[in-house]
Design an enzyme around this catalytic site. Structure first.
Site, mmCIF file in Angstrom:
data_model
loop_
_atom_site.group_PDB
_atom_site.id
_atom_site.type_symbol
_atom_site.label_atom_id
_atom_site.label_comp_id
_atom_site.label_asym_id
_atom_site.label_seq_id
_atom_site.Cartn_x
_atom_site.Cartn_y
_atom_site.Cartn_z
ATOM 1 N N LYS A 37 0.852 -1.199 0.000
ATOM 2 C CA LYS A 37 0.000 0.000 0.000
ATOM 3 C C LYS A 37 0.880 1.239 0.000
ATOM 4 C CE LYS A 37 -2.290 2.011 3.578
ATOM 5 N NZ LYS A 37 -2.420 3.459 3.589
ATOM 6 N N ASP A 66 -3.613 4.248 -2.139
ATOM 7 C CA ASP A 66 -4.533 4.803 -1.128
ATOM 8 C C ASP A 66 -4.504 6.325 -1.183
ATOM 9 O OD1 ASP A 66 -6.077 5.194 1.159
ATOM 10 O OD2 ASP A 66 -4.484 4.624 2.552
ATOM 11 N N LYS A 68 -7.460 8.275 -1.650
ATOM 12 C CA LYS A 68 -8.706 8.827 -1.079
ATOM 13 C C LYS A 68 -9.186 10.064 -1.833
ATOM 14 C CE LYS A 68 -7.706 7.277 3.680
ATOM 15 N NZ LYS A 68 -6.276 6.880 3.595
ATOM 16 N N ASP A 71 -13.484 14.926 -4.863
ATOM 17 C CA ASP A 71 -13.592 16.168 -5.647
ATOM 18 C C ASP A 71 -14.838 16.043 -6.508
ATOM 19 O OD1 ASP A 71 -12.913 18.570 -7.130
ATOM 20 O OD2 ASP A 71 -10.824 18.228 -6.562
ATOM 21 N N THR A 130 -11.485 7.060 10.599
ATOM 22 C CA THR A 130 -11.502 6.574 11.988
ATOM 23 C C THR A 130 -10.925 7.607 12.952
ATOM 24 O OG1 THR A 130 -9.488 5.401 11.450
ATOM 25 C CG2 THR A 130 -11.497 4.095 11.546
ATOM 26 N N ARG A 221 3.374 -0.479 10.527
ATOM 27 C CA ARG A 221 4.554 -0.518 11.390
ATOM 28 C C ARG A 221 4.955 -1.890 11.912
ATOM 29 N NH1 ARG A 221 2.131 4.603 14.373
ATOM 30 N NH2 ARG A 221 0.316 3.503 13.516
HETATM 31 O O1 C5P Z 1 1.394 1.309 10.976
HETATM 32 P P1 C5P Z 1 -0.057 0.923 10.905
HETATM 33 O O2 C5P Z 1 -0.280 -0.576 10.802
HETATM 34 O O3 C5P Z 1 -0.882 1.550 11.992
HETATM 35 O O4 C5P Z 1 -0.526 1.538 9.506
HETATM 36 C C1 C5P Z 1 -1.835 1.407 9.053
HETATM 37 C C2 C5P Z 1 -1.998 2.011 7.695
HETATM 38 O O5 C5P Z 1 -3.399 2.065 7.420
HETATM 39 C C3 C5P Z 1 -1.482 3.424 7.515
HETATM 40 O O6 C5P Z 1 -1.086 3.554 6.147
HETATM 41 C C4 C5P Z 1 -2.706 4.283 7.805
HETATM 42 O O7 C5P Z 1 -2.681 5.506 7.132
HETATM 43 C C5 C5P Z 1 -3.810 3.401 7.249
HETATM 44 N N1 C5P Z 1 -5.133 3.622 7.815
HETATM 45 C C6 C5P Z 1 -5.407 3.498 9.181
HETATM 46 N N2 C5P Z 1 -6.668 3.686 9.650
HETATM 47 C C7 C5P Z 1 -7.643 3.975 8.817
HETATM 48 C C8 C5P Z 1 -7.399 4.077 7.447
HETATM 49 C C9 C5P Z 1 -6.113 3.892 6.979
HETATM 50 O O8 C5P Z 1 -4.518 3.223 9.959
HETATM 51 N N3 C5P Z 1 -8.859 4.116 9.265
#
Ligand code: C5P
Length: 248
Positions: A37, A66, A68, A71, A130, A221
């Site tokens: 992603k 991703d 999003k 527009d 979220t 992460r």
């Molecule tokens: O590091 P982590 O596992 O928290 O990363 C989650 C990924 O999913 C990031 O790219 C974050 O921007 C994305 N994301 C999220 N929560 C959402 C939508 C997208 O953490 N509701």
């Protein structure tokens, strides 16, 4: 449906503006069995050429782009047409952009895929970010609670021809109940047992999220900051597969 290949159980989120680091990580993960992603941070820094460079390093792994989009319909359609040559498996738009915008996004994805001779990406909707709580929803004139708004927008997305939504793990049940088994639910906020939550407040393990009905998981992460990202990704892919319902 797009007629495209099945989505992978896991997308590794490479959230960095550093092109070389992103390419290195993509190359490291190419045998992990996960997709990649890339989001706004990376795309704003390196554009489509950067995405193409990372995906070349990932040797054909599926891409979730991703960005999003949100527009007017004509502009979102143009943006979708512009990214389809990058062969994303998933692109996404905000459901709050409205029915005409979502229909234009799906139509543009189909047209551009035919023009370029590539598979049509799944077009997913973002319902309620979220990061927004009920007070934030009220502040922008939407009706809380967030969960009702999420389900309403998921149903609207489905009626506009969207392929699924990005949602949190706790939203899987209500959206599955409202939108059925074919609607793609792509779920971030995933943490293997024992790993740091970071800034994610409500997390679920890969196996539990797949068992709850997720189509694909987004994991950042726990993979990208691991001492051995390939081993971490493989473990998460295996755990997701263990939680997934057996193929019909
Ligand atoms: O590091 P982590 O596992 O928290 O990363 C989650 C990924 O999913 C990031 O790219 C974050 O921007 C994305 N994301 C999220 N929560 C959402 C939508 C997208 O953490 N509701």
């Amino acid at each position: 449906m797009s007629g495209a290949a099945a989505l992978p159980n896991v997308f590794a989120a490479i959230d960095t503006p550093d092109l070389e680091a992103a390419k290195r990580l993509a190359a490291t993960l190419q045998d992990a069995g996960c997709g990649i992603k890339l989001g706004l941070e990376f795309f704003s820094a390196h554009g489509g050429a950067g995405v193409a460079a990372v995906m070349a390093a990932a040797s054909g792994a599926p891409l979730f782009l991703d960005l999003k989009f949100h527009d007017i319909p004509n502009t979102v359609a143009g943006a979708i047409r512009a990214v389809v040559p990058l062969r994303p498996a998933i692109v996404n738009v905000h459901a709050a952009g409205g029915p005409a915008m979502m229909r234009a996004a799906v139509a543009a994805a189909s047209e551009a895929a035919a023009t370029h001779g590539v598979a049509r990406p799944r077009v997913l909707a973002v319902t309620v970010l979220t990061s927004m709580d009920d007070a934030d929803l009220s502040a922008v004139g939407q009706t809380p609670p967030a969960e009702s708004q999420v389900v309403r927008l998921a149903q609207l997305s489905q009626s506009c021809g969207m392929d699924g939504v990005v949602c949190s793990a706790r939203e899987i049940g209500p959206i599955r109940a409202a939108c059925g088994g074919e609607f793609a639910l792509v779920v971030p906020g995933i943490r293997p047992a024992g790993s740091a939550q970071g800034d994610q407040k409500r997390v679920m393990t890969p196996a539990d999220a797949m068992a709850a009905g997720a189509t694909s998981l987004v994991v950042g992460r726990p993979i990208t900051t691991a001492d051995d990202p390939l081993a971490a990704a493989r473990a998460i892919v295996a755990e997701a597969a263990a939680g997934a319902a057996p193929p019909k």
